[in-house]
Design a protein around this motif. Structure first.
Motif, PDB file in Angstrom:
ATOM      1  N   ILE A   6       0.828  -1.201   0.000  1.00 58.63           N
ATOM      2  CA  ILE A   6       0.000   0.000   0.000  1.00 58.63           C
ATOM      3  C   ILE A   6       0.867   1.258   0.000  1.00 58.63           C
ATOM      4  CG2 ILE A   6      -1.514   1.385   1.487  1.00 58.63           C
ATOM      5  CD1 ILE A   6      -3.121  -1.062   2.072  1.00 58.63           C
ATOM      6  N   LYS A   7       1.969   1.247   0.765  1.00 56.98           N
ATOM      7  CA  LYS A   7       2.834   2.431   0.814  1.00 56.98           C
ATOM      8  C   LYS A   7       3.465   2.700  -0.553  1.00 56.98           C
ATOM      9  CE  LYS A   7       3.993   2.280   5.746  1.00 56.98           C
ATOM     10  NZ  LYS A   7       5.093   2.172   6.739  1.00 56.98           N
ATOM     11  N   ASP A   8       3.811   1.636  -1.254  1.00 63.23           N
ATOM     12  CA  ASP A   8       4.392   1.806  -2.594  1.00 63.23           C
ATOM     13  C   ASP A   8       3.359   2.370  -3.565  1.00 63.23           C
ATOM     14  OD1 ASP A   8       6.947   0.497  -1.911  1.00 63.23           O
ATOM     15  OD2 ASP A   8       5.694  -1.283  -1.714  1.00 63.23           O
ATOM     16  N   ALA A  10       0.828   4.186  -2.760  1.00 61.18           N
ATOM     17  CA  ALA A  10       0.598   5.574  -2.356  1.00 61.18           C
ATOM     18  C   ALA A  10       1.674   6.496  -2.913  1.00 61.18           C
ATOM     19  CB  ALA A  10       0.542   5.673  -0.833  1.00 61.18           C
ATOM     20  N   ALA A  11       2.930   6.032  -2.847  1.00 64.03           N
ATOM     21  CA  ALA A  11       4.035   6.857  -3.337  1.00 64.03           C
ATOM     22  C   ALA A  11       3.924   7.068  -4.845  1.00 64.03           C
ATOM     23  CB  ALA A  11       5.361   6.192  -2.984  1.00 64.03           C
ATOM     24  N   ASN A  14       1.141   9.424  -5.557  1.00 61.50           N
ATOM     25  CA  ASN A  14       1.309  10.712  -4.882  1.00 61.50           C
ATOM     26  C   ASN A  14       0.124  11.028  -3.965  1.00 61.50           C
ATOM     27  OD1 ASN A  14       2.763  13.034  -4.229  1.00 61.50           O
ATOM     28  ND2 ASN A  14       1.743  14.254  -5.816  1.00 61.50           N
ATOM     29  N   SER A  16      -1.656   9.662   0.138  1.00 64.29           N
ATOM     30  CA  SER A  16      -1.287   9.052   1.416  1.00 64.29           C
ATOM     31  C   SER A  16      -1.685   7.575   1.439  1.00 64.29           C
ATOM     32  CB  SER A  16      -1.983   9.773   2.568  1.00 64.29           C
ATOM     33  OG  SER A  16      -3.368   9.520   2.554  1.00 64.29           O
ATOM     34  N   PRO A  17      -1.006   6.769   2.266  1.00 65.88           N
ATOM     35  CA  PRO A  17      -1.416   5.365   2.422  1.00 65.88           C
ATOM     36  C   PRO A  17      -2.864   5.237   2.877  1.00 65.88           C
ATOM     37  CG  PRO A  17       0.788   5.684   3.318  1.00 65.88           C
ATOM     38  CD  PRO A  17       0.263   7.050   2.983  1.00 65.88           C
ATOM     39  N   SER A  21      -5.892   2.975   1.305  1.00 61.48           N
ATOM     40  CA  SER A  21      -6.717   2.071   2.115  1.00 61.48           C
ATOM     41  C   SER A  21      -8.194   2.353   1.889  1.00 61.48           C
ATOM     42  CB  SER A  21      -6.375   2.230   3.603  1.00 61.48           C
ATOM     43  OG  SER A  21      -5.053   1.827   3.871  1.00 61.48           O
ATOM     44  N   GLN A 115     -10.098   3.795   7.258  1.00 58.35           N
ATOM     45  CA  GLN A 115      -9.069   2.825   7.621  1.00 58.35           C
ATOM     46  C   GLN A 115      -9.615   1.680   8.472  1.00 58.35           C
ATOM     47  OE1 GLN A 115      -5.872   5.018   9.530  1.00 58.35           O
ATOM     48  NE2 GLN A 115      -6.008   6.637   8.011  1.00 58.35           N
TER      49      GLN A 115
END
Length: 338
Positions: A6-8, A10-11, A14, A16-17, A21, A115
């Motif tokens: 998820i963080k990837d 999001a990055a 551009n 947020s994680p 979610s 979330q």
């Protein structure tokens, strides 16, 4: 299958994680533009969310998030107590979100629903903390939500408050009944709906009494004691000083009284002072404060009860619901000096 998380995602998108979610758990809470952007990255990466996590997100968290501009303000104490009691009686815990009036913080706490960390929102502010598509019904875009105390310009959500216009009118009419004709007002920030409504009541009451509006008698403050003191100092510099001061909350009224007393004025023999809210210690200051009583605990109860009904799948009529106010006549107001 891609090993991106998820963080990837999001990055790459551009965002947020938390937004990613929400795309998986509550896509209706995400704007169409953001949804398309995130979905494109997801499709390109071949990402699939963990099914166990997805199933967990469909369960109730047992939490409610209360988004409050400043939990240290005395006016919020009774509301928070009632929320806690009502939630616990129905098996819910309350997560308090102290936002300091910042939209970024409001959205952060609202994201807890997306979330899966909270099931609904009690909002005590004047804006909805989500991106809203005006072409779609609001109810389809937000989680269960009830707004308290401040007005939001929509009839599509439940809102609980007192009628600030009528309450302010009643306060001015009380001062008029004591013979006051030069009545000042210490307002709140001009971007706060409740302050603007109280100002409306103030001007309407004066007009009804045939008294010309004088903008020199209006001083803006920040709903705290210190700025109330500064407002009183400005009013004392007027050539034709007011005989009464109506403050849009009790904290400012206490500040006004303190400054007047420091300057050698007697309250209420020289100047009457009136507040709004009836916070716990309003009757214990000297002199005891005449004020507009808001049923703060009842507002909290009505808000939590309406939210619980929504969470239980019951229909709750949207729109503004006014609870009754009363005037608490104490020692800080008296007849106008001759």
């Amino acid at each position: 299958m891609s090993k991106l998380g998820i963080k990837d995602i999001a990055a790459k998108a551009n965002v947020s994680p938390a937004t990613v979610s929400r795309v998986f758990s509550s896509p209706h809470l995400v704007s169409k533009k953001t949804l398309q952007k995130v979905q494109k990255v997801i499709d390109e990466a071949g990402y699939r969310p963990n099914r166990m996590g997805a199933s967990l997100r469909t369960r109730r968290s047992g939490n409610i998030v209360a988004i409050i501009p400043d939990i240290t303000k005395p006016v919020n104490a009774g509301i928070i107590r009632a929320i806690e009691q009502g939630a616990q009686s129905q098996g819910y815990s309350v997560l308090l979100g102290d936002t300091q009036g910042l939209e970024e913080r409001e959205r952060h706490y609202a994201d807890l629903v997306g979330q899966g960390q909270a099931d609904g929102i009690l909002l005590f502010g004047d804006r909805i903390p989500f991106d809203i598509d005006p072409s779609r019904p609001l109810k389809e875009q937000i989680p269960p939500l009830v707004n308290g105390n401040e007005r939001i310009d929509t009839d599509e959500i439940v809102q609980v408050a007192v009628d600030n216009v009528s309450a302010s009118q009643a306060a001015i009419e009380h001062l008029l009944s004591l013979g006051h004709r030069r009545i000042a007002a210490v307002t709140g920030p001009d971007n706060v709906p409740s302050s603007n409504e109280r100002l409306q009541g103030y001007t309407q009451a004066l007009a009804k009494a045939g008294i010309d509006f004088d903008d020199k008698l209006l001083v803006q403050a920040e709903y705290d004691v210190e700025t109330g003191m500064r407002a009183a100092n400005k009013l004392l510099l007027l050539k034709d000083r007011p005989t009464a001061v109506f403050c849009f909350n009790d904290d400012m009224a206490i500040g006004v009284m303190k400054l007047l007393q420091q300057q050698g004025f007697n309250v209420p023999a020289d100047v009457s002072v009136m507040g709004f809210d009836d916070i716990h210690y309003a009757e214990f200051v000297t002199p005891s404060l005449t004020t507009v009583h808001q049923p703060l605990e009842e507002i909290g109860k009505a808000c939590i009860n309406s939210l619980i009904k929504q969470l239980n799948g019951q229909e709750v009529e949207a729109g503004r619901r006014f609870l009754p106010f009363t005037l608490k006549i104490r020692d800080s107001t008296g007849p106008a000096p001759k």
